[in-house]
Design a protein around this motif. Structure first.
Motif, PDB file in Angstrom:
ATOM      1  N   PRO A 190     -83.046 -18.286 -82.926  1.00 13.72           N
ATOM      2  CA  PRO A 190     -81.916 -17.722 -83.678  1.00 13.72           C
ATOM      3  C   PRO A 190     -82.414 -16.631 -84.632  1.00 13.72           C
ATOM      4  CG  PRO A 190     -82.577 -19.796 -84.664  1.00 13.72           C
ATOM      5  CD  PRO A 190     -83.517 -19.543 -83.513  1.00 13.72           C
ATOM      6  N   LEU A 191     -82.031 -15.390 -84.406  1.00 12.69           N
ATOM      7  CA  LEU A 191     -82.496 -14.265 -85.207  1.00 12.69           C
ATOM      8  C   LEU A 191     -81.302 -13.563 -85.857  1.00 12.69           C
ATOM      9  CD1 LEU A 191     -84.701 -12.252 -86.115  1.00 12.69           C
ATOM     10  CD2 LEU A 191     -84.319 -11.025 -83.951  1.00 12.69           C
ATOM     11  N   VAL A 192     -81.308 -13.478 -87.183  1.00 17.54           N
ATOM     12  CA  VAL A 192     -80.244 -12.758 -87.901  1.00 17.54           C
ATOM     13  C   VAL A 192     -80.659 -11.289 -87.981  1.00 17.54           C
ATOM     14  CG1 VAL A 192     -78.978 -12.526 -90.062  1.00 17.54           C
ATOM     15  CG2 VAL A 192     -79.619 -14.804 -89.221  1.00 17.54           C
ATOM     16  N   LEU A 193     -79.866 -10.416 -87.398  1.00 16.59           N
ATOM     17  CA  LEU A 193     -80.193  -8.996 -87.383  1.00 16.59           C
ATOM     18  C   LEU A 193     -80.114  -8.416 -88.793  1.00 16.59           C
ATOM     19  CD1 LEU A 193     -78.301  -7.843 -84.142  1.00 16.59           C
ATOM     20  CD2 LEU A 193     -80.608  -8.798 -84.400  1.00 16.59           C
ATOM     21  N   GLY A 194     -81.175  -7.708 -89.162  1.00 17.64           N
ATOM     22  CA  GLY A 194     -81.230  -7.141 -90.507  1.00 17.64           C
ATOM     23  C   GLY A 194     -81.946  -8.027 -91.501  1.00 17.64           C
ATOM     24  N   SER A 195     -82.417  -9.189 -91.056  1.00 12.40           N
ATOM     25  CA  SER A 195     -83.089 -10.119 -91.976  1.00 12.40           C
ATOM     26  C   SER A 195     -84.530  -9.708 -92.251  1.00 12.40           C
ATOM     27  CB  SER A 195     -83.075 -11.535 -91.394  1.00 12.40           C
ATOM     28  OG  SER A 195     -83.835 -11.576 -90.182  1.00 12.40           O
ATOM     29  N   GLY A 196     -85.091  -8.847 -91.373  1.00 13.06           N
ATOM     30  CA  GLY A 196     -86.477  -8.435 -91.546  1.00 13.06           C
ATOM     31  C   GLY A 196     -87.459  -9.512 -91.132  1.00 13.06           C
ATOM     32  N   GLN A 197     -87.002 -10.460 -90.327  1.00 14.60           N
ATOM     33  CA  GLN A 197     -87.860 -11.574 -89.919  1.00 14.60           C
ATOM     34  C   GLN A 197     -88.919 -11.118 -88.921  1.00 14.60           C
ATOM     35  OE1 GLN A 197     -85.554 -14.904 -88.591  1.00 14.60           O
ATOM     36  NE2 GLN A 197     -87.315 -16.251 -88.316  1.00 14.60           N
ATOM     37  N   PHE A 198     -88.544 -10.150 -88.077  1.00  9.40           N
ATOM     38  CA  PHE A 198     -89.477  -9.636 -87.075  1.00  9.40           C
ATOM     39  C   PHE A 198     -90.063  -8.307 -87.551  1.00  9.40           C
ATOM     40  CE2 PHE A 198     -88.347 -11.902 -82.834  1.00  9.40           C
ATOM     41  CZ  PHE A 198     -88.425 -13.117 -83.478  1.00  9.40           C
ATOM     42  N   ILE A 199     -91.062  -7.807 -86.808  1.00 15.50           N
ATOM     43  CA  ILE A 199     -91.727  -6.573 -87.222  1.00 15.50           C
ATOM     44  C   ILE A 199     -90.740  -5.410 -87.177  1.00 15.50           C
ATOM     45  CG2 ILE A 199     -94.003  -7.354 -86.487  1.00 15.50           C
ATOM     46  CD1 ILE A 199     -93.745  -5.684 -83.996  1.00 15.50           C
ATOM     47  N   PRO A 200     -90.986  -4.357 -87.986  1.00 19.62           N
ATOM     48  CA  PRO A 200     -90.058  -3.232 -88.062  1.00 19.62           C
ATOM     49  C   PRO A 200     -89.723  -2.654 -86.690  1.00 19.62           C
ATOM     50  CG  PRO A 200     -91.738  -3.040 -89.757  1.00 19.62           C
ATOM     51  CD  PRO A 200     -92.139  -4.198 -88.888  1.00 19.62           C
ATOM     52  N   GLY A 201     -88.421  -2.392 -86.486  1.00 24.56           N
ATOM     53  CA  GLY A 201     -87.953  -1.766 -85.246  1.00 24.56           C
ATOM     54  C   GLY A 201     -87.413  -2.747 -84.232  1.00 24.56           C
ATOM     55  N   PHE A 202     -87.772  -4.028 -84.361  1.00 19.97           N
ATOM     56  CA  PHE A 202     -87.359  -5.015 -83.367  1.00 19.97           C
ATOM     57  C   PHE A 202     -85.867  -5.320 -83.493  1.00 19.97           C
ATOM     58  CE2 PHE A 202     -86.667  -9.034 -81.373  1.00 19.97           C
ATOM     59  CZ  PHE A 202     -87.609  -9.158 -80.369  1.00 19.97           C
ATOM     60  N   GLU A 203     -85.450  -5.730 -84.674  1.00 17.10           N
ATOM     61  CA  GLU A 203     -84.069  -6.170 -84.862  1.00 17.10           C
ATOM     62  C   GLU A 203     -83.079  -5.019 -84.659  1.00 17.10           C
ATOM     63  OE1 GLU A 203     -83.958  -8.134 -88.673  1.00 17.10           O
ATOM     64  OE2 GLU A 203     -85.776  -9.259 -88.182  1.00 17.10           O
ATOM     65  N   GLU A 204     -83.482  -3.818 -85.100  1.00 16.25           N
ATOM     66  CA  GLU A 204     -82.587  -2.665 -84.963  1.00 16.25           C
ATOM     67  C   GLU A 204     -82.208  -2.405 -83.499  1.00 16.25           C
ATOM     68  OE1 GLU A 204     -85.072  -1.901 -88.685  1.00 16.25           O
ATOM     69  OE2 GLU A 204     -85.276  -2.884 -86.721  1.00 16.25           O
ATOM     70  N   GLN A 205     -83.143  -2.661 -82.563  1.00 15.94           N
ATOM     71  CA  GLN A 205     -82.893  -2.386 -81.152  1.00 15.94           C
ATOM     72  C   GLN A 205     -81.964  -3.415 -80.500  1.00 15.94           C
ATOM     73  OE1 GLN A 205     -86.393  -1.086 -78.785  1.00 15.94           O
ATOM     74  NE2 GLN A 205     -87.516  -1.007 -80.743  1.00 15.94           N
ATOM     75  N   LEU A 206     -81.727  -4.528 -81.219  1.00 10.51           N
ATOM     76  CA  LEU A 206     -80.827  -5.547 -80.671  1.00 10.51           C
ATOM     77  C   LEU A 206     -79.392  -5.373 -81.150  1.00 10.51           C
ATOM     78  CD1 LEU A 206     -83.035  -8.772 -80.847  1.00 10.51           C
ATOM     79  CD2 LEU A 206     -82.564  -7.302 -78.880  1.00 10.51           C
ATOM     80  N   VAL A 207     -79.170  -4.441 -82.084  1.00 10.71           N
ATOM     81  CA  VAL A 207     -77.798  -4.159 -82.504  1.00 10.71           C
ATOM     82  C   VAL A 207     -77.047  -3.561 -81.304  1.00 10.71           C
ATOM     83  CG1 VAL A 207     -76.337  -2.742 -84.000  1.00 10.71           C
ATOM     84  CG2 VAL A 207     -78.421  -3.803 -84.916  1.00 10.71           C
ATOM     85  N   GLY A 208     -75.912  -4.161 -80.965  1.00 11.51           N
ATOM     86  CA  GLY A 208     -75.122  -3.679 -79.822  1.00 11.51           C
ATOM     87  C   GLY A 208     -75.303  -4.482 -78.553  1.00 11.51           C
ATOM     88  N   VAL A 209     -76.225  -5.468 -78.541  1.00  6.11           N
ATOM     89  CA  VAL A 209     -76.398  -6.274 -77.320  1.00  6.11           C
ATOM     90  C   VAL A 209     -75.255  -7.279 -77.193  1.00  6.11           C
ATOM     91  CG1 VAL A 209     -78.912  -6.039 -77.324  1.00  6.11           C
ATOM     92  CG2 VAL A 209     -77.847  -7.991 -78.498  1.00  6.11           C
ATOM     93  N   LYS A 210     -75.071  -7.773 -75.959  1.00  7.87           N
ATOM     94  CA  LYS A 210     -74.024  -8.767 -75.681  1.00  7.87           C
ATOM     95  C   LYS A 210     -74.661 -10.030 -75.123  1.00  7.87           C
ATOM     96  CE  LYS A 210     -70.906  -5.036 -74.220  1.00  7.87           C
ATOM     97  NZ  LYS A 210     -70.120  -4.518 -73.073  1.00  7.87           N
ATOM     98  N   ALA A 211     -73.933 -11.134 -75.171  1.00 12.17           N
ATOM     99  CA  ALA A 211     -74.401 -12.386 -74.575  1.00 12.17           C
ATOM    100  C   ALA A 211     -74.637 -12.178 -73.085  1.00 12.17           C
ATOM    101  CB  ALA A 211     -73.383 -13.492 -74.801  1.00 12.17           C
ATOM    102  N   ASP A 212     -75.678 -12.814 -72.538  1.00  7.09           N
ATOM    103  CA  ASP A 212     -76.077 -12.752 -71.125  1.00  7.09           C
ATOM    104  C   ASP A 212     -76.721 -11.418 -70.755  1.00  7.09           C
ATOM    105  OD1 ASP A 212     -75.026 -15.327 -70.759  1.00  7.09           O
ATOM    106  OD2 ASP A 212     -73.025 -14.520 -70.341  1.00  7.09           O
TER     107      ASP A 212
END
Length: 443
Positions: A190-212
């Motif tokens: 479970p990853l909250v986008l924008g939380s900064g939990q992952f290295i820079p650039g990772f979470e930003e690339q998941l903005v806009g993804v859909k389930a499946d």
């Protein structure tokens, strides 16, 4: 031994101390006699070395100690007899610099004496304590904030795109140069986008993804990354999106209360109310303390030790200069001139400091070991991972211990004074209290 007054002007004092050569010789002999039973020397049994030989061997070494002890003893006797309390460390210098064994020791001592502090009738002080009650609206706002912090995540409609702040549940496998690496894979993460939990650039690339949806995320590990085999390297994470969830504040109910350790919602409301009113009480205390100091300042007048005022004025001027020049971090700057404002404030601080110290001493106010330790612990928390080193530093640094203890003592004296004074409570709004607090900074 003789002590002769050479100066008595205002608070300035000067004395000439003469230690006769015979007194010094007697003190050296006394020290040698004390050490004699343990001394071993070739040709003599332990403890049987002749005094003349001991004196020849060790007399010069002990003479310095004897001088210091004699002068210190004369100073202590003087302060005990005169009742003087020096404002700062007395200045002591030897005047017969060409001294040789067999001569008297002549010393000049000068200092500024602390003045006599006039007694203040604390019951005559009239003070005002502002009281603020937490409103229902403020309690509700605090509960809403707690609910937001305890937020849940609920599935978005099928086909919805993930937004910043959403929770994305995903499987991922990370590879560097086509090879998977340790710690680079997970399932149902479970990853909250924008939380900064992952290295820079990772979470930003998941903005806009859909389930499946499946998506490759390419990132570069920072040069200072903890794992040397990954530092500075490009990695590709193959991600499978399992779910996209939107944040939803928790409901304000008994279940929320239990998450925060309360028995039910009513108990949580009581805790929130108590916390808010404790915050208001802390701010109100600062306002009352200023009023108390102002009232006390108007009750006393006495001569101030120039050395204390001068040191305080220079410190205030230095602090004000750095506040006006925040870019200068060190002390490599021109000499700072003491303004009239800094001088006036220094006189007030010294006067009130002496009055509070006198009141505290007469009332036998003391800072307990537990109170001091708690204060050190509070400051140590500012240095995560270095708490032990901070404790050791405080223990080995008398000046640091004084810096921590002084405000504790002052606050206890202020509480003592408030207990004696005529204090009237006045209920005000939160905004009125805030205005009173803001006014403290303006003065």
């Amino acid at each position: 031994m003789s002590v002769t007054e050479t100066m008595n002007e205002g608070l300035k004092r000067g004395y000439k101390i003469v230690v006769p050569a015979a007194d010094l010789d007697a003190k050296v002999n006394e020290k040698l006699e004390e050490a004699r039973p343990e001394v071993e020397m070739k040709g003599f049994r332990k403890g049987k070395v002749p005094m003349a030989l001991l004196k020849k061997q060790f007399g010069q070494r002990l003479m310095g100690e004897a001088m210091q002890e004699a002068v210190d003893g004369a100073m202590n006797d003087h302060f005990e007899a005169s009742g003087d309390r020096p404002a700062m460390q007395p200045e002591v210098k030897m005047t017969n610099e060409d001294w040789k064994e067999g001569d008297d020791v002549e010393v000049e001592m000068s200092y500024e004496a602390l003045p006599e502090i006039p007694e203040v009738d604390l019951t005559s002080l009239k003070l005002e304590r502002l009281v603020v009650k937490a409103s229902d609206e403020e309690v509700d706002d605090a509960l809403k904030s707690l609910a937001e912090n305890a937020q849940n995540f609920e599935d978005r409609k099928k086909g919805s795109k993930a937004k910043d702040g959403d929770q994305v549940v995903l499987d991922f496998v990370g590879k560097v140069d086509g090879e998977a690496f340790d710690g680079g894979s997970a399932e149902d993460f479970p990853l909250v986008l924008g939380s900064g939990q992952f290295i820079p650039g990772f979470e930003e690339q998941l903005v806009g993804v859909k389930a499946d949806e499946e998506k490759d995320v390419t990132v570069t590990f920072p040069e200072e990354y903890g794992a040397e085999n990954l530092a500075g390297k490009e990695a590709v994470f193959s991600c499978t999106i399992k779910a996209v969830k939107a944040p939803a504040a928790a409901e304000i109910n008994d279940e929320l209360a239990q998450k925060y350790g309360a028995e039910d919602l009513a108990a949580l409301k009581a805790q929130v109310t108590e916390r808010l009113e404790a915050e208001y009480a802390g701010a109100a205390r600062a306002v009352m303390k200023r009023g108390l100091l102002d009232a006390l300042d108007g009750k006393v007048s006495f001569e101030l030790p120039p050395s204390l005022v001068d040191a305080e004025a220079k410190q205030i001027a230095h602090q004000l200069w750095h506040e006006e020049n925040p870019d200068v971090e060190g002390h490599d700057h021109p000499e700072i001139e003491v303004s009239d404002e800094a001088q006036k404030l220094a006189e007030r601080r010294v006067r009130l400091g002496l009055v509070l110290a006198e009141i505290g001493q007469k009332a036998e106010v003391e800072v307990t070991d537990a109170e001091f330790t708690q204060a050190v612990m509070n400051q140590a928390r500012q240095y995560p991972g270095q708490e032990r080193a901070f404790f050791d530093f405080v223990q080995q640094n008398p000046q640091m211990r004084q810096q921590i203890q002084a405000p504790l003592f002052e606050d206890k004296v202020v509480d003592h004074i408030a207990e004696q004074a005529d204090v009237k409570e006045k209920e005000v709004s939160k905004d009125d209290l805030q205005k009173a607090v803001d006014a403290l900074d303006e003065e």
